[in-house]
Design an enzyme around this catalytic site. Structure first.
Site, PDB file in Angstrom:
ATOM      1  N   SER A 155       0.987  -0.523   0.107  1.00 28.63           N
ATOM      2  CA  SER A 155       0.580   0.138   0.098  1.00 28.63           C
ATOM      3  C   SER A 155       0.726   1.349   0.021  1.00 28.63           C
ATOM      4  O   SER A 155       0.153   2.371  -0.246  1.00 28.63           O
ATOM      5  CB  SER A 155      -1.098   0.659   0.863  1.00 28.63           C
TER       6      SER A 155
ATOM      7  N   LYS B 229      -6.309   4.713   8.108  1.00 30.36           N
ATOM      8  CA  LYS B 229      -4.781   5.447   7.485  1.00 30.36           C
ATOM      9  C   LYS B 229      -6.013   7.149   7.951  1.00 30.36           C
ATOM     10  O   LYS B 229      -4.740   7.829   8.000  1.00 30.36           O
ATOM     11  CB  LYS B 229      -4.226   4.716   6.396  1.00 30.36           C
TER      12      LYS B 229
END
Length: 796
Positions: A650, A693
């Protein structure tokens, strides 16, 4: 130019404000798991051997409760299984006999045997004290006495003819001389002349020989008497107990095992009564009625292993939470008698297989693989179709058992509940697994959000609130629980299969409501408070990391610009908490031929997937920028202040943008954080943990003060996964924070650097002055430098 990439506040979470939620509807055993439910129904209905079921899914998804509820309803429609008991094997007590009875007759049969024992104690020894028995016994003894006395009288007549008298003292016979019809004692005998004494000795020897002749058949007479007395006892016992067995034989005439056992009891009672229930001449004070009852109980009362109660119709559904070998297959207990361990058939204890026989047994797959001998024993029992109580340590040469009970036929459907890892591990390593567990009930991690699934979810929440005794849930509370479930699923169109999490929230909200006592119902504020309280309980580490960022210990900038520095986004799972946090990514570039060096991989902190993401960068650089010259650079990429293993791809988008910044010397806005993976063609791909996140970076920006310039870049394919907290949504709505959703690397570069990235034309050229144009120019410059160095080396 980039406004179309900004996400509006309405897109940041599921909007349920106008969604109708039914207040009540019949709950379903399995919410939205049609595939699993269909497989479960098929496996249960299939009676052929080998069609046991493996229920595959994540822990906490309510697999056990849903399977148990489904099985309970199905099992009620099935026939109750047979009852089983162990009884004594009178010929070989080491091998107890198993008897099968109709369902519900086990304890009734045990009560009948208890009554039989009571009747025996009332009948004996009274039956031996009756006038009829005593008269017959006296007749037999008199007959023996008459034979004996007749023989003795013959000897007595012959003795008197020799002036010798026969003297009987109990069982002994002696001869004495007589004078004038008087027996002489030893002193008088010593005064007799020697000739008379010798004559007496001669006559005594002759009489003793004659006594031996007439009593030669005395042992036979005695054996005859004993046999006649024994036959009398047996006839008395038989006549006394025959009425006691008549009703039992009539009652259980259709149960072959019971009729056989009753016949064995009747045969054994002759010896038992003769040994323990006869009148005794020297009664022992310890030989009490309770002692006799205990003796008969230990010898004849059946040990009922399982007995399906008549008021609980249907097949049994058993869940064994602790499937060690003894709990599953049964065990034999021991008692200490003067330091010696002894046992018998009445100390055989059933296992879960006995209790579930004829029905369904639910087991945790991980546990049965953890405990020794259990998995192999279970496969052996299912394959053989019988339950054998044995010591699992016998194969190791350790003898821990003294009984070998008769095996019991096994007919059970086993349902294993386990994770995907365990299922695929068994499938790969155990060749017998698929033969015995042919049905897979695969539980989805997510449940599609439909009106039907929402209705079932709401009904389950309402029933849970009622079952735990909490106040009713309002519609707003139900909506908030649905939102929480969607956040767990990380999908606006899916509910999480981890239903237990929402059930726990109801209990926690109920506690908070009872402490405040402000409302008659549990509303959205109570659910919000319960969620916040849970986050606070699990948030110590997240709070410490945030404080270290605020104090400058962990270097993360949220303002200004910098070259080769970019805020990446990570998710940390520690214990029961999951939270996001920004992490600085840095890159340096210089001429050379080493290529892109992943510092994390070099020091063995980068896991394979992370390393794969970094290697994809080389493919992207070559595809987009190095079509007309060789790619010859040396670059280093690192996740700063990271001291543990890093996995996942990611961060590959952020690493690429950071590398391009270092390559072109173009600064990146430090108020922007980024997450996303890429492929070699520059397409941005979805990642996990997007909500955590975003919130991790937002919390840092909010703590330092929102400026309106801070933002997060996420993949466009993650838009459906957004279920953000109200604080983030409110900041976006107020223009204090921005969330961009990008599909390509060029879009991300334009946002980060603030200039047009530039698109390649048909001739493979980028617009002059664009970011990509500068990348190509810089790479060509480095390639030329490398070529000049090679020429100088050759010249030299």
């Amino acid at each position: 130019m980039l406004a179309h990439l900004q996400l509006p506040a309405a897109a940041l979470k599921l909007d349920l404000d106008h969604t109708a939620i039914p207040e009540s509807r019949p709950p379903n055993a399995i919410i939205g798991q049609q595939r699993a439910q269909s497989a479960l129904a098929f496996g249960i209905a299939m009676k052929a051997p080998g069609y046991n079921i493996f229920v595959m899914g994540d822990p906490g998804s309510g697999r056990l409760s849903m399977v148990s509820q489904y099985l309970a309803g199905y099992a009620e429609q099935q026939e109750s299984p047979h009852s089983y008991a162990y009884v004594d094997n009178f010929e070989n007590p080491r091998e107890p006999v198993a008897i099968q009875l109709p369902s519900g007759d086990g304890h009734n049969f045990s009560k009948d045997i208890e009554k039989l024992i009571d009747d025996l104690l009332m009948t004996f020894p009274a039956a031996f004290e009756s006038p009829s028995y005593q008269q017959k016994k006296t007749t037999i003894e008199r007959r023996f006495s008459q034979r004996y006395n007749t023989a003795i009288d013959q000897v007595d007549v012959k003795a008197r003819a020799m002036n010798v008298v026969l003297f009987r003292d109990s069982e002994s016979i002696t001869f004495l001389p007589i004078r004038q019809d008087q027996a002489l004692d030893e002193e008088q005998f010593a005064l007799l002349p020697q000739a008379e004494r010798d004559s007496f000795h001669k006559h005594s020897e002759e009489l003793e020989d004659f006594l031996g002749e007439v009593l030669a058949e005395l042992p036979q007479w005695r054996r005859t008497m004993v046999e006649e007395l024994r036959q009398l006892d047996n006839d008395t016992i038989k006549n006394a107990i025959e009425p006691l067995f008549t009703n039992l034989n009539d009652k259980y005439q259709n149960v072959d095992d019971v009729i056989t056992y009753l016949a064995e009891i009747e045969k054994s009672l002759s010896n038992t009564i003769a040994d323990f229930l006869m009148p005794t001449r020297n009664p022992d004070s310890r030989d009490t009625s309770s002692t006799r009852r205990q003796l008969l109980t230990e010898q004849y009362l059946p040990n009922i292993l399982v007995d399906s109660k008549q008021d609980n119709n249907g097949a049994p559904v058993i869940y064994e939470p602790h499937p060690i070998y003894q709990n599953l297959f049964g065990r034999i207990e021991y008692v200490s008698d003067q330091g010696t361990l002894i046992t018998n058939y009445r100390r055989i204890c059933p296992g879960s297989l006995h209790k579930a026989n004829g029905g369904y047994l639910i087991l945790d797959a991980e546990k049965i693989l953890t405990y020794p001998f259990v998995w192999e024993g279970l496969k052996r029992a299912l394959k053989a179709g019988r339950i054998e109580i044995e010591s699992p340590y016998a194969e190791l040469g350790i003898n821990t058992i003294t009984l070998k009970p008769e095996v019991i036929p096994l007919n059970v459907k086993v349902i294993l509940i386990g994770s995907r890892d365990i299922y695929y591990l068994l499938e790969e390593l155990d060749s017998e697994f698929k033969e015995m567990f042919r049905v897979l009930a695969d539980f989805d991690d997510h449940i599609k959000r439909t009106p039907d699934s929402i209705g079932q979810f709401a009904a389950l929440m309402i029933n849970q609130a009622r079952d735990i005794g909490s106040k009713p849930l309002t519609t707003h509370a139900l909506r908030r629980l649905i939102e929480h479930s969607c956040r767990l699923a990380e999908n606006q169109q899916r509910l999480s299969a981890h239903i237990n999490d929402c059930l726990e929230i109801i209990a926690e909200a109920s506690l908070l409501n009872s402490q405040t006592g402000n409302h008659d119902m549990i509303d959205q504020p109570e659910i919000e408070a319960a969620l916040a309280a849970r986050e606070a309980r699990n948030g110590r580490i997240a709070e410490e990391i945030l404080n270290e960022m605020l104090e400058g210990i962990i270097l993360i900038d949220t303002e200004g610009k910098a070259i080769g520095k970019l805020n990446g986004l990570t998710v940390m799972d520690i214990g029961g908490s999951s939270f996001g946090a920004p992490a600085r990514i840095t890159a340096t570039v210089h001429p050379g031929s080493r290529g892109i060096v992943d510092i994390e991989r070099e020091v063995e902190l980068g896991q394979p997937i992370h390393s794969k993401g970094v290697m994809i960068l080389t493919g992207y650089l070559g595809h987009c920028y190095a079509q007309q010259f060789p790619l010859a650079i040396s670059a280093s990429i690192a996740m700063e202040q990271s001291y543990g293993h890093i996995d996942g791809d990611s961060a590959s988008l952020a690493e690429l943008c950071c590398l391009i910044s270092a390559l072109t010397r173009m600064p990146i806005n430090q108020g922007i954080a980024m997450t996303g993976s890429i492929n070699q063609y520059g397409e941005v791909q979805a990642i996990g943990g997007v909500n955590e996140k975003i919130e991790g970076f937002f919390n840092l920006c909010a703590a330092r003060g929102l400026t309106g310039q801070q933002a997060v870049i996420i993949p466009a394919s993650n838009k459906r996964n957004l279920m953000l907290k109200p604080t983030v949504i409110d900041a976006v709505a107020a223009g204090q924070f921005t969330i961009y959703a990008v599909s390509t690397v060029n879009q991300a570069l334009s946002i980060l650097i603030g200039e047009d990235a530039g698109e390649m034309n048909d001739e493979g050229q980028y617009p002059e002055g664009s970011i990509n144009f500068k990348v190509v120019a810089r790479l060509k410059e480095i390639a030329d430098l490398a070529g000049d160095e090679d020429k100088e080396t050759e010249t030299g």
